[in-house]
Design an enzyme around this catalytic site. Sequence first.
Site, PDB file in Angstrom:
ATOM      1  N   GLY A  46     109.597  -7.997 -13.904  1.00  0.00           N
ATOM      2  CA  GLY A  46     108.867  -9.590 -13.078  1.00  0.00           C
ATOM      3  C   GLY A  46     108.410  -9.716 -14.370  1.00  0.00           C
ATOM      4  N   GLN A  51     102.297 -15.852 -17.900  1.00  0.00           N
ATOM      5  CA  GLN A  51     102.661 -15.011 -18.814  1.00  0.00           C
ATOM      6  C   GLN A  51     103.024 -15.622 -19.993  1.00  0.00           C
ATOM      7  OE1 GLN A  51     104.230 -11.736 -16.798  1.00  0.00           O
ATOM      8  NE2 GLN A  51     103.130 -10.469 -18.307  1.00  0.00           N
ATOM      9  N   CYS A  91     103.214  -3.867 -18.202  1.00  0.00           N
ATOM     10  CA  CYS A  91     103.098  -5.781 -18.030  1.00  0.00           C
ATOM     11  C   CYS A  91     103.806  -6.025 -19.676  1.00  0.00           C
ATOM     12  CB  CYS A  91     101.825  -5.547 -18.128  1.00  0.00           C
ATOM     13  SG  CYS A  91     101.816  -7.933 -17.756  1.00  0.00           S
ATOM     14  N   LEU A  92     104.774  -7.077 -19.400  1.00  0.00           N
ATOM     15  CA  LEU A  92     105.173  -7.577 -21.010  1.00  0.00           C
ATOM     16  C   LEU A  92     103.943  -8.767 -21.457  1.00  0.00           C
ATOM     17  CD1 LEU A  92     108.358  -9.418 -19.500  1.00  0.00           C
ATOM     18  CD2 LEU A  92     108.760  -7.797 -21.166  1.00  0.00           C
ATOM     19  N   HIS A 133     101.592  -6.923  -8.530  1.00  0.00           N
ATOM     20  CA  HIS A 133     101.819  -7.044 -10.230  1.00  0.00           C
ATOM     21  C   HIS A 133     101.355  -8.442 -10.689  1.00  0.00           C
ATOM     22  CE1 HIS A 133     101.446  -6.021 -14.434  1.00  0.00           C
ATOM     23  NE2 HIS A 133     102.438  -7.032 -14.238  1.00  0.00           N
ATOM     24  N   GLU A 134     102.641  -9.405  -9.989  1.00  0.00           N
ATOM     25  CA  GLU A 134     103.089 -10.460 -10.591  1.00  0.00           C
ATOM     26  C   GLU A 134     101.451 -11.919 -10.213  1.00  0.00           C
ATOM     27  OE1 GLU A 134     104.435 -10.779 -13.186  1.00  0.00           O
ATOM     28  OE2 GLU A 134     105.322  -8.485 -13.100  1.00  0.00           O
ATOM     29  N   HIS A 137      98.771 -11.346 -11.711  1.00  0.00           N
ATOM     30  CA  HIS A 137      98.666 -12.952 -12.965  1.00  0.00           C
ATOM     31  C   HIS A 137      98.365 -14.270 -12.615  1.00  0.00           C
ATOM     32  CE1 HIS A 137     100.292 -10.474 -16.283  1.00  0.00           C
ATOM     33  NE2 HIS A 137     101.420 -10.085 -15.454  1.00  0.00           N
TER      34      HIS A 137
END
Length: 167
Positions: A46, A51, A91-92, A133-134, A137
């Site tokens: 994701g 991000q 998380c990236l 989660h996304e 962001h």
Amino acid sequence: MVPLEILEFPDPRLRTTAKPVKEIDGKLNKLIDRMLVTMYEAPGIGLAATQLNIHQRLLVLDISEHKDSPLVLINPVLVSEEGELETAEGCLSVPGFYEPVSRASQIQVDALGRDGGPISIEAEDLLAVCIQHEMDHLDGKLFVDYLSTAKRQMIRKKLQKLQRLQA
Ligand code: QAP
Ligand code: CO
């Protein structure tokens, strides 16, 4: 296609609240393709526009085993949530760290798809967790915000040290 650069915690730009997407046009669809390339190359399941320092309410996901089921959500809205599930999240933007986070186990989300048409999704388990989660962001929120202050500071210090070495 060239992947985009992913911001890393504790970059303050990750704290930006994204604005609704106004127009779903060719330009936005090019951005969506670049987001998918960036997510698959990472590799991740994701990625939110935030991000990439793009502050629009847009996210991409693919939790499929063969990475062939992309999901694109534009202006997503949480309609309902139920249950509870604890998952080790990563998380990236927080590379190398996975910690348990508790979230709703079943959700309903309304959004627009990349063609501009309405989407209504009922998601559970990993997909539900990943969407939440996304969506966080897009409101400037990170999974580390759900951890203890001590754990979050430890992660911040380790990442800042790595970022210094990379700079
Ligand atoms: C969000 O995260 C997520 O630390 C998506 O070194 C993850 O794709 C929601 C990644 C897990 C629920 C459960 C993380 C890649 C990818 C790393 C990701 C890393 C390399 C994270
Ligand atoms: Co993330």
